[in-house]
Each structure stands twice: as structure tokens, then as C-alpha cells.
Design a protein around this motif. Structure first.
Motif, PDB file in Angstrom:
ATOM      1  N   ASP A   1      30.337  59.742  70.319  1.00 40.33           N
ATOM      2  CA  ASP A   1      31.239  58.727  69.739  1.00 40.33           C
ATOM      3  C   ASP A   1      32.680  59.129  70.064  1.00 40.33           C
ATOM      4  OD1 ASP A   1      32.530  56.849  68.227  1.00 40.33           O
ATOM      5  OD2 ASP A   1      31.877  57.606  66.282  1.00 40.33           O
TER       6      ASP A   1
ATOM      7  N   SER B   1      38.416  49.224  67.825  1.00 43.94           N
ATOM      8  CA  SER B   1      38.933  49.215  66.445  1.00 43.94           C
ATOM      9  C   SER B   1      40.231  49.993  66.319  1.00 43.94           C
ATOM     10  CB  SER B   1      37.903  49.815  65.485  1.00 43.94           C
ATOM     11  OG  SER B   1      36.823  48.935  65.332  1.00 43.94           O
ATOM     12  N   LYS B   2      40.375  51.080  67.070  1.00 38.49           N
ATOM     13  CA  LYS B   2      41.573  51.914  66.924  1.00 38.49           C
ATOM     14  C   LYS B   2      42.647  51.544  67.945  1.00 38.49           C
ATOM     15  CE  LYS B   2      38.975  53.768  64.179  1.00 38.49           C
ATOM     16  NZ  LYS B   2      38.959  54.095  62.798  1.00 38.49           N
TER      17      LYS B   2
ATOM     18  N   THR C   1      35.189  52.092  71.112  1.00 32.51           N
ATOM     19  CA  THR C   1      35.481  50.966  70.216  1.00 32.51           C
ATOM     20  C   THR C   1      36.901  50.452  70.442  1.00 32.51           C
ATOM     21  OG1 THR C   1      35.671  50.304  67.892  1.00 32.51           O
ATOM     22  CG2 THR C   1      36.226  52.580  68.382  1.00 32.51           C
TER      23      THR C   1
HETATM   24  C1  LIG Z   1      33.894  58.615  63.785  1.00 32.74           C
HETATM   25  C2  LIG Z   1      34.206  57.165  63.883  1.00 32.74           C
HETATM   26  N1  LIG Z   1      33.576  56.430  64.802  1.00 32.74           N
HETATM   27  C3  LIG Z   1      33.837  55.116  64.938  1.00 32.74           C
HETATM   28  C4  LIG Z   1      34.759  54.478  64.142  1.00 32.74           C
HETATM   29  C5  LIG Z   1      35.051  53.027  64.392  1.00 32.74           C
HETATM   30  O1  LIG Z   1      34.046  52.240  63.969  1.00 32.74           O
HETATM   31  P1  LIG Z   1      33.922  50.710  64.405  1.00 32.74           P
HETATM   32  O2  LIG Z   1      34.053  50.639  65.885  1.00 32.74           O
HETATM   33  O3  LIG Z   1      32.572  50.330  63.922  1.00 32.74           O
HETATM   34  O4  LIG Z   1      35.026  49.965  63.730  1.00 32.74           O
HETATM   35  C6  LIG Z   1      35.412  55.183  63.150  1.00 32.74           C
HETATM   36  C7  LIG Z   1      36.332  54.497  62.245  1.00 32.74           C
HETATM   37  O5  LIG Z   1      36.959  55.051  61.364  1.00 32.74           O
HETATM   38  C8  LIG Z   1      35.152  56.565  63.038  1.00 32.74           C
HETATM   39  O6  LIG Z   1      35.781  57.295  62.120  1.00 32.74           O
END
Ligand SMILES: Cc1ncc(COP(=O)(O)O)c(C=O)c1O
Length: 510
Positions: free
Chosen positions: A313, A345-346, A343
Motif C-alpha cells: 500500500d 485520496s491524498k 490512491t
Molecule cells: C495506510 C493507508 N492506506 C490507504 C489510505 C487511503 O485510503 P483510500 O484510498 O481508501 O481513501 C489511507 C488513508 O488514510 C491510509 O492511511
């Protein structure tokens, strides 16, 4: 559950309470616990005669203070929902439960957890998201929310234009079902981005577009494990991975993490070899360490030898502020044992719900089949917009801008930690990501610190929440989504919260 006094019974009761306890809700924690227990008794989820876990056990497990638990329990005792037997514990009143059962109108019983399949119950019990569901709070940008990038600097107008263009493109005849593995130009853009930014060469056909890392984890655990298979998780580690593994019926086994990342020796000496290992090598979640090259090589060699799968990840490595980036495991992997997860997301924003997997060529069809079983494919318009955003260079530009903002916020947090938190919290300067960890001495009730911080309007996640067996204590401090002025204020409030939490301050042990 009904009324057994065994440890097993108490553990089950604890799980029932814990999976419904929402510490992010707005009302005081004792009231939430009181209302939750009362509701569980009224709805007979906790039947008459059930023994409650000890006050201490509940407080430790839920990450709240003992005072919170005893206030809630005493109130339920005084109202007759609970009865106390001196020396032998606290029980759900049989009298009350029987009366309610009589009054329950026929045919109105709600199907509860008992109506679910075993897998369904596992899935519910694995739900332990500390994300706040309060939109107003999320919008206000609160110190020190974890998991958010600088969404206050998101280029809304540009994204809206790209989205509008994507919609026009899609409406010109693309309203039917699309490719389950994702919009082809987006898969190609992701593949070239990974080649340039991580040195990861893959064919666009190996890229699977999913609903964020969570969906990648869910699909992977479902495809790669059978019920009761062992999966190895970093400890402390990411709750999302633990939830996805448990939901797949796998048995999560903790593997310790030290300054070099996952302890590969501990992994290789597990008595039951795991089918899958989940790792965050670039920026271990939550501790923030980077896995050494030595361990990376050992881990990929072990996977090759044993035929285990590695879920890598790589959720926030775009934000690295120093130190050497090492090759991702997916680059070192010669045997096709690594499934790489990324992802948006960030790097954009979490509600976009877009992420991707890079899977070994031999698994592409399996992921396609699994996708067809779940959401078939992600909505097309956002995928077209994102592809365009990447092709036009706006994504790279956004990354450069947010890198600077995050670096500045990280500096601000480190400075404020020196100013206000020295001697109270040992803030570790991780060189990547969007959060830092502040260590507390082992044995500290970090849940009590988080609760005291919440009372002062500051959001911190207790480190213990992320632990399976690990004894380290501390709090996670997100800074990505927190403007510097709020960081300053948050650090001051957090210092007051630690001092007022009744937890002994002092340096953390290594
Ligand atoms: C370890 C880790 N992986 C992935 C994610 C992102 O998750 P997602 O792509 O489901 O939003 C996060 C979000 O805080 C995280 O802490």
C-alpha cells in the motif's frame, strides 16, 4: 451471548459494544456509552443476565477513561438496567429485559446482528473507522485530522471545468457499461505516472481502477484468501487493511514494526505461514518509518520462496521531505508476488474515491471478474476528468503545489511541538506523508489523552487504536489538511489536554 460468565462471553460482549461505539460523535463520551448500552439492553442485544466486561477492560478497549465508563455504568445501575453483584461484576438486569420482551409489539422486531451470516457478522465487527462523519467538522479543517491532504488548496474551478468537459465527452455516446478495469486512457496515464515517479514499469493492462485503496484491499483479500487463512498485518497498522482481511474471513496475525519497517524475521518465523502480507513500506502507517532496502529484498525473496502474496500500500509517498526513497517492492519483485496499491485520496481528495492496483499479469482476469461482482466499474465521468487532468499536466502541477504546502505544515507542526509539547509528547519527525506520531510513555492511556483533546476541539487518534498486540502508546497528528494557524492553536490545546488528562507526561521508551 446470553448470560455466560466465561472470559469468552465477556470478550464477545466487548466486541458487540465496541463495534457500535462511535467515539467521533459529538456528544460527551460517557453519554454515548450510556445511550449505547441502554439501547443494547432495550433491544435485547445484551440479554438479561449478560455480564459486562470490567470497567477497566471496557475503558482500555474503547480508548476512553475509566471515569467515562463508570459514570455511564453507575447511571444504568441507578436506573435499573444493570445490577451489580458485589465482588462478581455487573450484569444486565433480568427483570427489565423480561418486561421489555413482553411489551415488544409482534412483527416489529428489527433483524439485528444475529440475522447476519457469519461473514456478515465478521464484517460488522471489523468496522472500526475513526473517520468523523460530521460534515461540518470535516469542512472546518480541524487540528489534527488524520488522512486529509490540503483540500483547502484544491483547484475547484479547474476541476469543475475538466469535469464539465468530461461530461460532454461522455454524453456523446458513452452512457452504456464501460470496461470493468477502468477507462483505458486513465489506466495509461497511471502507468506512465508510476514509471516516472516510482520507477515502476507496468503495462496499462495491469492497472485496475478501483474505488480507492479500501476497495483494492477488499478485492485483493477476497480473491487471495480463503476463510480462516492467516494474513500478516503490520502492528501497529492500518485499520482499513485489518477490516478488509477480517471481512474476507481471514485471521489477522500481527507482525511487529521497528525502525526498519516490518520485522521480516518475525514474519518468516510465524508458525502458520501467511497467505498474504499487508505492508506500507514507503511510509509505515501509522508509525511513519520507511522500510529499509535490506528488509525489502528479504520480504520479496520470502514471498517468492513461500508463494505468499504481498499487498504493498503506497498511499502517500508523493509527499517525501527528505531521506532516500527506496524502490517499491513491486519494482524489486521478480516473481510476480506483489500487488501494488495506490490512491488519489491524498494527491487529490478522498471523496473522489478513485485508486488503483497494479496486479501481476496472471491476475488481471481474476480482478476483472471480481470487479464485475461488485461495482462493475467506477463512474466514467470522473475517470475521464482525471485522465484529462493528468494528461494536461495539472495533476503534476497540483502535486508540486501541495508538496510545498504540506512541507510547510509539517514544519509548522514540528515547530509548534517544540514550543508547546516538549516534555509532554515525543513527536517523531517522519520524513514522508501527511501525519506525524507523538509518542507517549508505554502504559499511558492514549485513549484518555484523545478524549481530553476532543473536549478541547482537537482531533487526535490514539496509537493504541491501531495496535493488535503492540504496546506503544501515542497519538497521530494529521497536518496535511490543517492550516498553520490551526496547527498552532491545536498544539496549545493538545498540551493542555495532556496535562489535564491525568496521564503522566514523560519521554517515550524506544
Ligand atoms: C495506510 C493507508 N492506506 C490507504 C489510505 C487511503 O485510503 P483510500 O484510498 O481508501 O481513501 C489511507 C488513508 O488514510 C491510509 O492511511
Amino acid at each position: 451471548v446470553g448470560g455466560t460468565l466465561t472470559k469468552q462471553g465477556e470478550a464477545t460482549v466487548f466486541l458487540l459494544i465496541e463495534r457500535r461505539f462511535d467515539r467521533s460523535a459529538d456528544s460527551p463520551l460517557f453519554r454515548q456509552l450510556y445511550e449505547l448500552l441502554r439501547q443494547m439492553i432495550v433491544e435485547r442485544e445484551l440479554p438479561g443476565g449478560t455480564k459486562l466486561p470490567s470497567t477497566r477492560g471496557l475503558a482500555d478497549g474503547l480508548g476512553v477513561s475509566r471515569h467515562t465508563v463508570s459514570t455511564a455504568v453507575e447511571r444504568l445501575l441507578s436506573e435499573g438496567y444493570l445490577v451489580g453483584h458485589r465482588g462478581s461484576g455487573t450484569y444486565v438486569s433480568r427483570h427489565f429485559a423480561a418486561q421489555r420482551a413482553d411489551r415488544r409489539p409482534a412483527g416489529r422486531a428489527k433483524p439485528g446482528a444475529a440475522a447476519l451470516s457469519r461473514r456478515g457478522r465478521d464484517l460488522v465487527s471489523a468496522r472500526r473507522s475513526p473517520f468523523s462523519r460530521d460534515e461540518a467538522l470535516a469542512a472546518a479543517g480541524r487540528a489534527f485530522q488524520v488522512g486529509l491532504p490540503a483540500i483547502d488548496h484544491f483547484p475547484y474551478a479547474r476541476w469543475a471545468r475538466v469535469l464539465n468537459g468530461a461530461w460532454k465527452e461522455a454524453s456523446a455516446g458513452r452512457l452504456g457499461y464501460q470496461h470493468p478495469l477502468g477507462y483505458q486512457p486513465l489506466r495509461a496515464s497511471i502507468a506512465s505516472y508510476l514509471r516516472a515517479s516510482r520507477g515502476l514499469s507496468c503495462h496499462p493492462e495491469q492497472v485496475v481502477v478501483v474505488a480507492g485503496s479500501q476497495s483494492a484491499l477488499e478485492l485483493s483479500f477476497r480473491l487471495l484468501t480463503d476463510p480462516h487463512d492467516t494474513v500478516a498485518l503490520e502492528d501497529p497498522g492500518y485499520l482499513g487493511a485489518r477490516a478488509a482481511a477480517t471481512a474476507a474471513g481471514a485471521v489477522a496475525v500481527p507482525v511487529p514494526v521497528d525502525a526498519e519497517g516490518l520485522d521480516v524475521d518475525a514474519l518468516t518465523s510465524l508458525t502458520v505461514p501467511p497467505r498474504v502480507v499487508f505492508v506500507t513500506p514507503t511510509h509505515q502507517f501509522p508509525l511513519g518509518v520507511t522500510m529499509s532496502l535490506r528488509r525489502r529484498i528479504a520480504l520479496t525473496a520470502w514471498a517468492e520462496r513461500t508463494g505468499a502474496w504481498i499487498l504493498e500500500d503506497d498511499y502517500d509517498s508523493e509527499y517525501r521531505y527528505g531521506g532516500r526513497p527506496f524502490d517499491p517492492l513491486a519494482v524489486l519483485d521478480q516473481a510476480g508476488r506483489v500487488i501494488y496499491i495506490g490512491t488519489f485520496s491524498k494527491v487529490l481528495f478522498p471523496s473522489l474515491r478513485l485508486g488503483y492496483l497494479v496486479v501481476p499479469a496472471g491476475l488481471v482476469d481474476a480482478f476483472e471478474a471480481a470487479h464485475l461482482c461488485t461495482d462493475i466499474h467506477r463512474p466514467l465521468v470522473e475517470q475521464v476528468a482525471l485522465a484529462r487532468f493528468m494528461e494536461e499536466g495539472w495533476f503534476a502541477q497540483h502535486l508540486r503545489q501541495t508538496w510545498e504546502i504540506h512541507a510547510e505544515r509539517r514544519e509548522a507542526l514540528l515547530e509548534e511541538s517544540c514550543r508547546c509539547l516538549a516534555g509532554l509528547l515525543d513527536v517523531q519527525p517522519a520524513s514522508a506523508g501527511l501525519h506525524l506520531v507523538g509518542r507517549l510513555p508505554d502504559g499511558t492511556d492514549d485513549g484518555a489523552v484523545a478524549a481530553a483533546a476532543a473536549r478541547r476541539g482537537v482531533d487526535v487518534w490514539p496509537l493504541s487504536l491501531h495496535a493488535l498486540a503492540d504496546a506503544r502508546r501515542g497519538v497521530l497528528l494529521g497536518y496535511g489538511g490543517v492550516p498553520p494557524a490551526l496547527i498552532r492553536h491545536g498544539a496549545e490545546q493538545l498540551a493542555q489536554a495532556i496535562l489535564g488528562s491525568g496521564q503522566e507526561p514523560g519521554p517515550a521508551k524506544e
